[in-house]
Every structure is written in C-alpha cells, then in structure tokens.
Design a protein around this motif. Structure first.
Motif, PDB file in Angstrom:
ATOM      1  N   ARG A  40      34.774  27.303  38.094  1.00 31.38           N
ATOM      2  CA  ARG A  40      35.445  28.134  39.079  1.00 31.38           C
ATOM      3  C   ARG A  40      36.386  29.104  38.365  1.00 31.38           C
ATOM      4  NH1 ARG A  40      39.126  26.250  44.310  1.00 31.38           N
ATOM      5  NH2 ARG A  40      39.791  28.371  44.874  1.00 31.38           N
ATOM      6  N   ILE A  41      36.177  30.379  38.602  1.00 32.79           N
ATOM      7  CA  ILE A  41      36.899  31.448  37.912  1.00 32.79           C
ATOM      8  C   ILE A  41      37.779  32.190  38.915  1.00 32.79           C
ATOM      9  CG2 ILE A  41      36.653  33.487  36.449  1.00 32.79           C
ATOM     10  CD1 ILE A  41      35.372  30.928  35.273  1.00 32.79           C
ATOM     11  N   GLU A  42      39.028  32.446  38.544  1.00 33.91           N
ATOM     12  CA  GLU A  42      39.948  33.196  39.403  1.00 33.91           C
ATOM     13  C   GLU A  42      40.531  34.377  38.637  1.00 33.91           C
ATOM     14  OE1 GLU A  42      40.960  32.854  42.605  1.00 33.91           O
ATOM     15  OE2 GLU A  42      39.592  31.173  42.989  1.00 33.91           O
ATOM     16  N   ASN A  43      40.628  35.518  39.316  1.00 33.41           N
ATOM     17  CA  ASN A  43      41.291  36.685  38.733  1.00 33.41           C
ATOM     18  C   ASN A  43      42.622  36.913  39.432  1.00 33.41           C
ATOM     19  OD1 ASN A  43      41.039  39.241  36.984  1.00 33.41           O
ATOM     20  ND2 ASN A  43      41.544  40.094  38.981  1.00 33.41           N
ATOM     21  N   VAL A  44      43.638  37.273  38.659  1.00 32.45           N
ATOM     22  CA  VAL A  44      44.971  37.567  39.195  1.00 32.45           C
ATOM     23  C   VAL A  44      45.220  39.066  39.042  1.00 32.45           C
ATOM     24  CG1 VAL A  44      47.432  37.082  39.016  1.00 32.45           C
ATOM     25  CG2 VAL A  44      45.760  35.258  38.563  1.00 32.45           C
ATOM     26  N   ARG A  90      47.245  27.063  38.988  1.00 35.72           N
ATOM     27  CA  ARG A  90      47.585  25.769  39.597  1.00 35.72           C
ATOM     28  C   ARG A  90      47.263  25.773  41.090  1.00 35.72           C
ATOM     29  NH1 ARG A  90      53.585  25.196  36.840  1.00 35.72           N
ATOM     30  NH2 ARG A  90      52.953  24.225  34.864  1.00 35.72           N
ATOM     31  N   ALA A  91      47.609  26.837  41.766  1.00 34.04           N
ATOM     32  CA  ALA A  91      47.432  26.899  43.213  1.00 34.04           C
ATOM     33  C   ALA A  91      45.961  26.966  43.610  1.00 34.04           C
ATOM     34  CB  ALA A  91      48.178  28.104  43.781  1.00 34.04           C
ATOM     35  N   SER A  92      45.135  27.573  42.777  1.00 32.17           N
ATOM     36  CA  SER A  92      43.735  27.810  43.131  1.00 32.17           C
ATOM     37  C   SER A  92      42.824  26.618  42.868  1.00 32.17           C
ATOM     38  CB  SER A  92      43.203  29.010  42.346  1.00 32.17           C
ATOM     39  OG  SER A  92      43.098  28.688  40.959  1.00 32.17           O
ATOM     40  N   GLY A  93      43.245  25.733  41.964  1.00 33.17           N
ATOM     41  CA  GLY A  93      42.356  24.654  41.552  1.00 33.17           C
ATOM     42  C   GLY A  93      41.216  25.125  40.671  1.00 33.17           C
ATOM     43  N   ALA A  94      41.362  26.293  40.089  1.00 33.15           N
ATOM     44  CA  ALA A  94      40.309  26.869  39.258  1.00 33.15           C
ATOM     45  C   ALA A  94      40.181  26.139  37.922  1.00 33.15           C
ATOM     46  CB  ALA A  94      40.595  28.350  39.015  1.00 33.15           C
ATOM     47  N   ASP A  95      39.036  26.344  37.275  1.00 36.07           N
ATOM     48  CA  ASP A  95      38.846  25.879  35.900  1.00 36.07           C
ATOM     49  C   ASP A  95      39.400  26.891  34.905  1.00 36.07           C
ATOM     50  OD1 ASP A  95      37.242  23.450  36.444  1.00 36.07           O
ATOM     51  OD2 ASP A  95      35.780  24.891  37.221  1.00 36.07           O
ATOM     52  N   TYR A  96      39.402  28.148  35.323  1.00 34.65           N
ATOM     53  CA  TYR A  96      39.851  29.254  34.457  1.00 34.65           C
ATOM     54  C   TYR A  96      40.452  30.332  35.353  1.00 34.65           C
ATOM     55  CZ  TYR A  96      39.409  33.549  31.659  1.00 34.65           C
ATOM     56  OH  TYR A  96      39.643  34.740  31.010  1.00 34.65           O
ATOM     57  N   ALA A  97      41.597  30.839  34.965  1.00 36.00           N
ATOM     58  CA  ALA A  97      42.206  31.968  35.674  1.00 36.00           C
ATOM     59  C   ALA A  97      42.760  32.940  34.654  1.00 36.00           C
ATOM     60  CB  ALA A  97      43.317  31.499  36.610  1.00 36.00           C
ATOM     61  N   SER A  98      42.679  34.224  34.972  1.00 27.83           N
ATOM     62  CA  SER A  98      43.233  35.236  34.071  1.00 27.83           C
ATOM     63  C   SER A  98      43.543  36.494  34.858  1.00 27.83           C
ATOM     64  CB  SER A  98      42.248  35.567  32.945  1.00 27.83           C
ATOM     65  OG  SER A  98      41.200  36.403  33.428  1.00 27.83           O
ATOM     66  N   ASN A  99      44.225  37.415  34.188  1.00 27.91           N
ATOM     67  CA  ASN A  99      44.448  38.739  34.768  1.00 27.91           C
ATOM     68  C   ASN A  99      43.570  39.779  34.070  1.00 27.91           C
ATOM     69  OD1 ASN A  99      45.734  38.833  32.316  1.00 27.91           O
ATOM     70  ND2 ASN A  99      47.669  39.649  33.093  1.00 27.91           N
ATOM     71  N   THR A 100      42.444  39.303  33.498  1.00 28.50           N
ATOM     72  CA  THR A 100      41.598  40.179  32.680  1.00 28.50           C
ATOM     73  C   THR A 100      40.196  40.392  33.237  1.00 28.50           C
ATOM     74  OG1 THR A 100      40.808  38.317  31.335  1.00 28.50           O
ATOM     75  CG2 THR A 100      42.802  39.438  30.592  1.00 28.50           C
TER      76      THR A 100
END
Length: 211
Positions: A154-158, A97-107
């Motif tokens: 837009r891809i984000e990693n956690v 939610r905070a990043s505005g990404a299309d996809y986020a994961s911890n993988t």
C-alpha cells in the motif's frame, strides 16, 4: 563536507533532521569505500552513528542499519539536502501512521521543493524487497523496489497545499551549493531553525538567486 555557516554541510543537515519530533534515532548509512572515510569520521565526531557498507548497494546498507538498530519503521532522507524540513518530515511520518500504508512519501507526485524529499517505509517491507531485488537500480535507489510493487504494498503520497515542485533546493552542482550557502548566510545567524516558509520568503526577497 563543504562548509555552511561554519560547519560541514552534512552536519547542518543532521542538525535540521534531529529537530523532527517523530524520529527516535538518526543513523547515517554511507559506504565503506576509502573515499567516505573523512565523511564517516566527521559524522561520528558529531555523535551520530554511522553504518558502512557497499558503495553501490545502498539497499544493503539500509538492511545493515536495520539489523543493528531494529526499527519498525525507516525514514529515508538523502544527504545532499541541507534545507530539509523537520516539519515536512513530521508531516509525512504522521501521514504514514494515519494511513496504515506500507510506504508513504512526498515524492510519488512531487509538490515540495526538490531537496525536501521524505520517504517512510515499514522495515519488514524493506527486508522483503531486499530479499528479492536483483535489479541494480532497486539496490541503488533503496525504495524503488517497494513502490514498483504497488500491487503488493500500500503506497501513499503526501502533497503540499501549493505545488512548489519547480524549486530546486538539493545540492548536486556548484550552483546548487552557492544557492544553499546564500540561504544560510542570510538566515542562519538570526534563526538557526529556519524552515520552509523562511526560505520561500528569502526567495521573495532575492528572486535572482533562485537556482
């Protein structure tokens, strides 16, 4: 369906998932193959909705669930992870939610134990990928077609504060199941909502049980 603390493993996992405060609903997307009839019946008796579809085209099952429930966002969790963490689910959803990404994961760059995987994706993006994905791997692995197309989305990693990616907490083998059963036998009666730190403390006490 193997038992953990007196209930099927999938039910114990669903109990853990339902503690996540960022989720509005939980749906199980399984196959319409007769081999999954008992699984679907157990889940429905527990009051969790089930969507059924192709055995091999898992992405199509997700689209079917989106058609029925019409979410803006999909959180993907695989059903062989009975140590899944509500806190980690919430962390990844909040980062999405905070990043505005299309996809986020911890993988993307794993730092959590295998078995605490969380993927969050816009439902509209998953629909677009489903329309163009012809590779059987993209149909089977659901989100592969999203993060493969990193030039489009837009891809984000956690990442975790500590790298715990060497730990294996998923259930694919009898040894995996024996480990998870030991964790539940040790922790569940005293603390039903035990979480990541509790399992790490369990491993400190019983390093010989690490799979």
């Amino acid at each position: 369906l193997a038992p953990l603390a007196g209930k099927p493993m999938v039910i114990r996992q669903l109990e853990r998932i339902q503690r996540a405060r960022t989720l509005d609903a939980v749906v199980v997307a399984t196959s319409s193959d007769p081999s999954d009839d008992e699984l679907a019946a157990v889940i429905e008796r527990a009051g969790v909705p089930v969507v059924r579809g192709s055995l091999d085209d898992v992405l199509a099952r997700f689209i079917a669930a989106i058609d029925v429930f019409e979410p803006d966002t999909v959180v993907r969790l695989t059903a062989d992870c009975p140590l899944t963490s509500a806190a980690v689910i919430d962390l990844v959803v909040e980062a999405f939610r905070a990043s505005g990404a299309d996809y986020a994961s911890n993988t993307m760059t794993p730092t959590y134990p295998d078995g605490l995987d969380v993927e969050v994706v816009k439902a509209s993006v998953l629909r677009k990928v489903a329309e163009v994905a012809s590779d059987p791997a993209e149909r089977e692995h659901v989100t592969l077609g999203v993060y493969r197309r990193h030039d489009q989305y837009r891809i984000e990693n956690v990442a975790a504060a500590l790298d715990l990616s060497s730990l294996r907490w998923t259930v694919d083998t009898p040894d995996d199941y024996a480990f998870v059963r030991g964790v539940y036998d040790d922790l569940y009666s005293a603390k039903e909502d035990f979480d990541l730190d509790d399992v790490l403390a369990y491993l400190e006490r019983h390093p010989e049980r690490r799979p």
